[in-house]
Design an enzyme around this catalytic site. Structure first.
Site, PDB file in Angstrom:
ATOM      1  N   ALA A 129       0.852  -1.197   0.000  1.00  0.00           N
ATOM      2  CA  ALA A 129       0.000   0.000   0.000  1.00  0.00           C
ATOM      3  C   ALA A 129       0.893   1.254   0.000  1.00  0.00           C
ATOM      4  CB  ALA A 129      -0.886  -0.035   1.238  1.00  0.00           C
ATOM      5  N   CYS A 135       7.314  -2.484   2.091  1.00  0.00           N
ATOM      6  CA  CYS A 135       8.117  -1.887   1.010  1.00  0.00           C
ATOM      7  C   CYS A 135       9.311  -1.138   1.602  1.00  0.00           C
ATOM      8  CB  CYS A 135       7.260  -0.941   0.174  1.00  0.00           C
ATOM      9  SG  CYS A 135       6.115  -1.790  -0.933  1.00  0.00           S
ATOM     10  N   GLN A 190       1.488   3.444   2.155  1.00  0.00           N
ATOM     11  CA  GLN A 190       2.279   3.591   3.390  1.00  0.00           C
ATOM     12  C   GLN A 190       2.846   2.231   3.831  1.00  0.00           C
ATOM     13  OE1 GLN A 190       3.477   5.980   5.326  1.00  0.00           O
ATOM     14  NE2 GLN A 190       2.598   7.674   4.180  1.00  0.00           N
ATOM     15  N   SER A 191       3.274   1.427   2.883  1.00  0.00           N
ATOM     16  CA  SER A 191       3.690   0.064   3.212  1.00  0.00           C
ATOM     17  C   SER A 191       4.971   0.006   4.048  1.00  0.00           C
ATOM     18  CB  SER A 191       3.896  -0.718   1.909  1.00  0.00           C
ATOM     19  OG  SER A 191       4.524  -1.954   2.177  1.00  0.00           O
ATOM     20  N   ASN A 192       4.876  -0.624   5.209  1.00  0.00           N
ATOM     21  CA  ASN A 192       6.072  -0.906   6.008  1.00  0.00           C
ATOM     22  C   ASN A 192       6.940  -1.938   5.297  1.00  0.00           C
ATOM     23  OD1 ASN A 192       5.211   0.631   8.347  1.00  0.00           O
ATOM     24  ND2 ASN A 192       3.698  -0.980   8.655  1.00  0.00           N
TER      25      ASN A 192
END
Ligand SMILES: *Cc1c(COP(=O)(O)O)cnc(C)c1O
Length: 345
Positions: free
Chosen positions: A80, A86, A82-84
């Site tokens: 997403a 990634c 705000q992906s942690n």
């Protein structure tokens, strides 16, 4: 179980601490019927390595080792805006001298902003090579394959890491965590009655369950859904746990009754705030000085508090809450977490 035959990179130099939370436990108990609640402890997987760590760090130790063994020079993954996952994958790539590309799924329409703060800021800070933004519900595997083809066309080699790093290999990270926890409980003389953790792409929940089953650890795990209710989440967790046991060569079928998830705390939607999440984040911050994140651990802790108030736990039951990280996202939600909150000074 023997993990030593799987190549592994090490990104954390220590076992993450297990800490008591007496003030938080007292605050939860005070809001429970009869004033009695569980004794809550926390395992600080928010202190794992990489930039700043969280549960994805454990999975990436095995996934990135595999990528290196296969001669890849570029990691490709998805998440997403705000992906942690990634962000931590990118941190691992930087550390290993690899390039990194993302496919970003805009699960909430209009939620991707070029100048966003939080994890998105860190994507840019650490120098992500490319981001492809696709609408919610897109075929992420196809989109990542396309990125891998683009990388191959440049004469390079991509390694695709699935969303959340949750395949059998990534799940080994939480088998390792289960074994680390088993050792800590022994050394501290501190057996836990139950583990409460977040259940999303399910590598954490499924990996931990596989680790418990394979090591005969008889502690029930409650997974609080962050994006699905039990009828959709439990089959995912069961499949992940089985895939991990199969990869390890453990001849065991995951008993369906060992898979327990709880719904109702992630609504109205994945990554969208709700009042119970805000209460949980404020409560832990103001009793123990430990921040939670708004997308995962805030909702998971809201689940723990909600279950305690419903009398789900036995009085004084010793519960281990797994803090899976996610802290950079808190800055993208400051207004939701403090705006409109009562007793704010
Ligand atoms: C990804 C994530 C989770 C969920 O873990 P899964 O293995 O995807 O189920 C929980 N907490 C945080 C902070 C995360 O980033």
């Amino acid at each position: 179980m023997d993990l030593s035959r799987f190549p592994r990179r090490r990104y954390t130099a220590f076992a993450t601490p297990i800490e008591p939370m007496p003030r938080f436990s007292a605050a939860v108990a005070a809001s429970c019927p009869g004033g009695v609640g569980p004794e809550v402890w926390i395992k600080r997987d928010d202190m794992l390595g990489l930039f700043p760590g969280g549960n994805k760090t454990r999975k990436l130790e095995f996934l990135v080792a595999d990528a290196l063994e296969q001669g890849a020079d570029t990691l490709v993954t998805c998440g997403a805006p705000q992906s942690n996952h990634c962000r931590i994958t990118l941190a691992a790539a930087v550390k290993e001298g690899l390039k990194c590309r993302f496919v970003i799924e805009e699960r909430v329409p209009g939620s991707f902003h070029e100048d966003a703060t939080g994890n998105h800021f860190m994507f840019r800070l650490m120098g992500v090579e490319a981001m492809t933004v696709v609408p919610g519900g897109s075929n992420m595997v196809a989109a990542m394959n396309q990125v891998a083809d683009d990388v191959a066309a440049l004469g390079r080699k991509a390694y695709i890491i699935p969303g959340g790093g949750s395949n059998a290999l990534g799940g080994l990270g939480y088998v390792a965590c289960a074994q680390e926890l088993q050792q800590q409980m022994l050394e501290l003389g501190l057996p836990m009655d139950r583990v409460v953790l977040g259940s999303g792409s399910s590598g954490t929940h499924g990996g931990m369950l596989a680790g418990f089953l394979g090591n005969h650890i008889q502690i029930p795990i409650v997974g609080i859904g962050v994006s699905r209710d039990p009828q959709d989440q439990e089959p995912l967790v069961l499949r992940e746990a089985q895939a991990v046991l199969d990869l390890l060569g453990v001849p065991m079928t995951v008993p369906p009754e060992s898979v327990l998830s709880v719904g109702g705390y992630w609504q109205p939607k994945y990554s969208i705030s709700n009042p119970a999440m805000v209460e949980a984040i404020q409560m832990l911050a103001r009793t123990e000085g430990i921040p939670l994140d708004p997308v995962y651990t805030g909702k998971v802790m809201a689940g723990l508090i909600g279950l305690a108030r419903k009398g789900f736990f036995k009085p004084n039951e010793r519960i281990l809450f797994l803090h899976t990280g996610g802290l950079p996202a808190i800055h993208a939600y400051e207004r939701e977490i403090l705006g409109g909150a009562e007793a704010l000074t």
